[in-house]
Design an enzyme around this catalytic site. Structure first.
Site, mmCIF file in Angstrom:
data_model
loop_
_atom_site.group_PDB
_atom_site.id
_atom_site.type_symbol
_atom_site.label_atom_id
_atom_site.label_comp_id
_atom_site.label_asym_id
_atom_site.label_seq_id
_atom_site.Cartn_x
_atom_site.Cartn_y
_atom_site.Cartn_z
ATOM 1 N N HIS A 252 -28.635 8.493 30.852
ATOM 2 C CA HIS A 252 -27.440 7.811 30.361
ATOM 3 C C HIS A 252 -26.402 7.782 31.467
ATOM 4 O O HIS A 252 -26.437 8.590 32.388
ATOM 5 C CB HIS A 252 -26.879 8.478 29.105
ATOM 6 C CG HIS A 252 -26.519 9.921 29.270
ATOM 7 N ND1 HIS A 252 -27.468 10.926 29.340
ATOM 8 C CD2 HIS A 252 -25.324 10.528 29.375
ATOM 9 C CE1 HIS A 252 -26.862 12.095 29.480
ATOM 10 N NE2 HIS A 252 -25.550 11.880 29.508
ATOM 11 N N HIS B 292 -22.219 7.638 32.113
ATOM 12 C CA HIS B 292 -20.872 7.749 31.580
ATOM 13 C C HIS B 292 -19.983 6.709 32.255
ATOM 14 O O HIS B 292 -20.014 6.567 33.484
ATOM 15 C CB HIS B 292 -20.279 9.131 31.884
ATOM 16 C CG HIS B 292 -20.975 10.250 31.219
ATOM 17 N ND1 HIS B 292 -20.520 10.817 30.061
ATOM 18 C CD2 HIS B 292 -22.107 10.930 31.548
ATOM 19 C CE1 HIS B 292 -21.319 11.800 29.704
ATOM 20 N NE2 HIS B 292 -22.296 11.879 30.590
#
Length: 140
Positions: free
Chosen positions: A101, A103
């Site tokens: 992922h 940010h």
């Protein structure tokens, strides 16, 4: 492929409700439940990749393009003065959820900016840098 035991697979695929700001066939971009700053979002691939070492290069390229698009759209909405794009790989690097992922953390001039990504700058000698460069050089 999804991992049924992965919380981010569940978030990315809508099995758990989220505050989604963007979704397509490959990704879900959600607001972080524990944000570093107002507007902190996560780009979550819908397929499971533990980290950058496992992610398909074409999917990784799409992540970069999507990050650019999201911050271009969200910067004026949020009134952000800058952005951190953060992607951790491995526990030692700060990865706590082992689903790739990214940010997207907006930054504001007048904010405390807690959690700004920083590091202590080293002071290697020119000889150390040259030796390291030779060791790390990637040849086509």
């Amino acid at each position: 492929m999804r991992d049924d035991n992965c919380i981010f697979c569940k978030l990315a695929n809508g099995d758990i409700p989220t505050n989604s700001i963007y979704e397509d066939d490959d990704f879900n971009v959600i607001l972080d439940a524990s944000p570093a700053m107002k507007g902190h979002a996560l780009i979550l691939p819908k397929q499971h990749y533990a980290n950058i070492y496992e992610i398909d290069p074409e999917v990784l390229a799409k992540v970069a393009k999507l990050a650019k698009h999201i911050i271009e759209v969200e910067t004026p909405i949020l009134g952000a003065d800058g952005y951190n794009l953060v992607q951790n790989n491995g526990e030692t690097a700060g990865q706590t959820v082992f689903h790739f992922h990214m940010h997207l953390i907006p930054r504001y001039k007048d904010a405390n900016n807690v959690g700004v990504v920083t590091w202590r700058q080293g002071e290697p000698s020119a000889d150390e840098q040259q030796a390291l460069c030779e060791k790390m050089k990637i040849h086509k």
